[in-house]
Design a protein around this motif. Structure first.
Motif, mmCIF file in Angstrom:
data_model
loop_
_atom_site.group_PDB
_atom_site.id
_atom_site.type_symbol
_atom_site.label_atom_id
_atom_site.label_comp_id
_atom_site.label_asym_id
_atom_site.label_seq_id
_atom_site.Cartn_x
_atom_site.Cartn_y
_atom_site.Cartn_z
ATOM 1 N N LYS A 61 3.604 0.831 22.655
ATOM 2 C CA LYS A 61 5.443 1.631 22.799
ATOM 3 C C LYS A 61 5.129 3.105 24.314
ATOM 4 O O LYS A 61 6.513 3.008 24.591
ATOM 5 C CB LYS A 61 5.502 1.854 21.424
ATOM 6 C CG LYS A 61 6.092 1.334 20.522
ATOM 7 C CD LYS A 61 6.264 1.983 19.469
ATOM 8 C CE LYS A 61 7.546 2.901 19.510
ATOM 9 N NZ LYS A 61 9.134 1.781 18.077
ATOM 10 N N LEU A 104 -2.003 -0.294 14.001
ATOM 11 C CA LEU A 104 -1.359 0.138 15.700
ATOM 12 C C LEU A 104 -1.033 1.015 16.449
ATOM 13 O O LEU A 104 -0.637 1.640 17.275
ATOM 14 C CB LEU A 104 0.161 -1.276 15.742
ATOM 15 C CG LEU A 104 -0.344 -2.185 15.460
ATOM 16 C CD1 LEU A 104 1.609 -3.041 14.791
ATOM 17 C CD2 LEU A 104 -0.301 -3.197 16.340
ATOM 18 N N MET A 105 -2.198 1.913 15.654
ATOM 19 C CA MET A 105 -2.712 3.075 16.476
ATOM 20 C C MET A 105 -0.960 3.582 16.726
ATOM 21 O O MET A 105 -0.635 4.254 17.266
ATOM 22 C CB MET A 105 -3.267 3.204 17.357
ATOM 23 C CG MET A 105 -3.693 4.306 17.863
ATOM 24 S SD MET A 105 -4.663 5.501 16.474
ATOM 25 C CE MET A 105 -4.134 6.848 16.815
ATOM 26 N N GLN A 106 0.271 3.654 14.981
ATOM 27 C CA GLN A 106 1.174 4.820 15.218
ATOM 28 C C GLN A 106 1.892 3.935 16.458
ATOM 29 O O GLN A 106 2.589 5.112 16.641
ATOM 30 C CB GLN A 106 1.011 5.437 15.380
ATOM 31 C CG GLN A 106 0.673 6.003 13.648
ATOM 32 C CD GLN A 106 0.511 7.667 13.307
ATOM 33 O OE1 GLN A 106 0.738 8.693 14.290
ATOM 34 N NE2 GLN A 106 0.891 7.616 12.182
ATOM 35 N N GLN A 117 -10.510 1.762 2.386
ATOM 36 C CA GLN A 117 -9.402 1.837 3.142
ATOM 37 C C GLN A 117 -9.718 2.739 4.257
ATOM 38 O O GLN A 117 -10.210 3.841 4.044
ATOM 39 C CB GLN A 117 -8.192 2.490 2.392
ATOM 40 C CG GLN A 117 -6.780 1.901 3.809
ATOM 41 C CD GLN A 117 -5.334 2.661 3.074
ATOM 42 O OE1 GLN A 117 -4.878 3.170 3.386
ATOM 43 N NE2 GLN A 117 -4.995 2.045 1.565
ATOM 44 N N SER A 151 -10.909 5.751 0.371
ATOM 45 C CA SER A 151 -10.083 5.640 1.530
ATOM 46 C C SER A 151 -10.696 6.535 2.230
ATOM 47 O O SER A 151 -11.168 8.061 1.319
ATOM 48 C CB SER A 151 -8.945 5.782 1.064
ATOM 49 O OG SER A 151 -8.125 6.207 2.522
ATOM 50 N N ASN A 152 -11.262 6.280 3.185
ATOM 51 C CA ASN A 152 -11.438 7.706 4.134
ATOM 52 C C ASN A 152 -12.996 8.197 4.066
ATOM 53 O O ASN A 152 -13.349 8.552 4.530
ATOM 54 C CB ASN A 152 -10.765 8.915 4.447
ATOM 55 C CG ASN A 152 -9.440 8.154 4.950
ATOM 56 O OD1 ASN A 152 -9.260 7.741 6.106
ATOM 57 N ND2 ASN A 152 -8.559 8.449 4.285
ATOM 58 N N ARG A 200 8.679 -10.431 12.382
ATOM 59 C CA ARG A 200 7.593 -10.522 14.064
ATOM 60 C C ARG A 200 6.086 -10.323 12.966
ATOM 61 O O ARG A 200 5.602 -10.772 13.275
ATOM 62 C CB ARG A 200 7.768 -8.915 13.904
ATOM 63 C CG ARG A 200 7.612 -9.275 15.920
ATOM 64 C CD ARG A 200 8.643 -7.765 16.358
ATOM 65 N NE ARG A 200 7.936 -6.326 15.449
ATOM 66 C CZ ARG A 200 8.554 -5.231 15.793
ATOM 67 N NH1 ARG A 200 9.105 -5.051 16.410
ATOM 68 N NH2 ARG A 200 8.033 -4.441 14.596
ATOM 69 N N ASP A 260 0.424 -1.172 -0.116
ATOM 70 C CA ASP A 260 -0.211 -0.176 -0.092
ATOM 71 C C ASP A 260 0.724 1.152 0.158
ATOM 72 O O ASP A 260 1.810 1.205 0.888
ATOM 73 C CB ASP A 260 -1.073 0.319 1.529
ATOM 74 C CG ASP A 260 -1.780 1.459 1.403
ATOM 75 O OD1 ASP A 260 -2.864 1.341 0.580
ATOM 76 O OD2 ASP A 260 -1.112 2.096 2.108
#
Ligand SMILES: NC(=O)c1ccc[n+]([C@@H]2O[C@H](COP(=O)([O-])OP(=O)(O)OC[C@H]3O[C@@H](n4cnc5c(N)ncnc54)[C@H](OP(=O)(O)O)[C@@H]3O)[C@@H](O)[C@H]2O)c1
Length: 340
Positions: A214, A206-208, A175, A154-155, A296, A61
């Motif tokens: 993190k 992952l919401m950045q 998207q 998208s959006n 990962r 993407d």
């Protein structure tokens, strides 16, 4: 005691098209570096794309806007000699869908991507400055000419989606921002996409980094990542001016963390597996910039959450969902929301 199972990386059909995409896609926004991303090593970016292909990820993407076209250029360079193995999704900014320039922007993307067809060509944000019907008519022409295999958006909110559907063009994907912390689309947009057989591809899963555990407190979140409606409108760079929902965000994160601990899985794995379990979601766009991140993330796709776990995750993030509401634009709100 909560439990989980394992399965292999699967492909899913994109809307009504004949395109099959991997349930885990590579989000290529960071490729090429630039604002907020820092310097980028082109060889490492190319190695990341090759690692993705080798691990069964076929969906890439990008967008003409990502790092001024550099992201598209790197994707093109990496896939030039293995084009037939890849599904490339790219996006055009809404103002460039004005019929007199749309074709020229499409050709520029084709050239940066070193290809003569784009698998999925999406309108990046809803069109507000000119006729939607006229823009989609040009996209339809490009599809007939074989330059685009599938048309996406998208959006787009419910009203904009309705308007786009009224043009009669077949839409195969929308998207949207979707994650445990960003569930606005569940109110109306996701059910509408399902009804019309439009695949939802989920961005910012992952919401950045928040859902990768993190950041434990608001002070740890870098300013570039604290501009959405989850955070106070007073934060640097925020454009929404609203109160945010910082208390609910960190309460939800605490609860998701404890569920992940009970399962013995990293929080990021649980967040991605929850998304992949949601009906109507075809592919999850996770960002990666190094081959080891691909390894990962691919491991995550084998994780299957039991329905009891999914329900618990739904419950512990519901208060946040209600506070943030049904606006799918996480950067702007009220009259300024771009998704309607
Ligand atoms: N259509 C749109 O309007 C739109 C908007 C935004 C994004 N997108 C697309 O969606 C893609 C994904 O969005 P995104 O990259 O912003 O969000 P994301 O996938 O939610 O977050 C990516 C960040 O999370 C961290 N991360 C990723 N996997 C991790 C793991 N397994 N463990 C720990 N940390 C991990 C990394 O942070 P560090 O870099 O700090 O390691 C990474 O930069 C973009 O590349 C783009 O293709 C589309």
């Amino acid at each position: 005691m909560l439990s989980s199972r394992r399965k292999t990386l699967e492909n899913r059909k994109l809307g009504r098209s004949d395109i099959e995409v991997s349930v885990l896609a590579l989000g290529c926004w960071p490729l090429g570096g630039g604002t907020g991303w820092g310097d980028e090593d082109e060889r490492e970016s190319i190695a990341t794309i090759h690692a993705a292909l080798d691990h069964g990820i076929n969906f890439f993407d990008t967008a003409e806007a990502y790092n001024d076209g550099r992201s598209e250029e790197i994707v093109g360079k990496a896939l030039a000699d293995r084009r037939d193995r890849a599904v490339i999704g790219t996006k055009i900014g809404p103002s460039y869908t004005e019929p007199s320039v749309l074709r020229q922007y499409c050709e520029a993307s084709l050239s940066r991507l070193q290809t003569d067809y784009i698998d999925l060509y999406m309108v990046h944000w809803p069109i507000t400055t000119h006729s939607v019907a006229d823009s989609f008519a040009v996209l339809d022409d490009l599809q007939r000419e074989g330059k685009i295999r599938a048309i996406g958006i998208s959006n787009f909110g419910v009203r904009q989606l309705t308007e786009a559907l009224q043009t009669g063009v077949q839409l195969d994907a929308n998207q949207l921002c979707y994650s445990l912390l960003s569930r606005a689309i569940e109110f109306e947009i996701l059910p509408m996409c399902q009804e019309h057989c439009i695949s939802v591809t989920a961005y910012m899963p992952l919401m950045q980094g928040l859902l990768a555990d993190k950041y434990r407190t608001i002070d740890e979140v870098p300013p570039f990542r604290a501009r959405t409606r989850h955070f106070s409108g007073d934060r640097p760079g925020a454009r929404h001016g609203g109160p945010g929902a910082e208390v609910e965000v960190f309460a939800a994160l605490d609860a998701v963390r404890s569920i992940a601990q009970e399962l013995g899985e990293p929080m990021a794995n649980v967040a991605l597996a929850w998304l992949m379990s949601k009906p109507g979601v075809t592919s999850v766009l996770a960002g990666a910039r190094r081959p080891d991140q691909i390894e990962r993330n691919v491991k995550v796709t084998s994780l299957v959450l039991e329905s009891e776990v999914i329900e618990r995750l739904d419950q512990v993030t519901d208060a946040l969902k209600q506070v943030l509401g049904s606006n799918a634009d996480y950067w702007q709100e009220g009259e300024n929301s771009r998704s309607r």
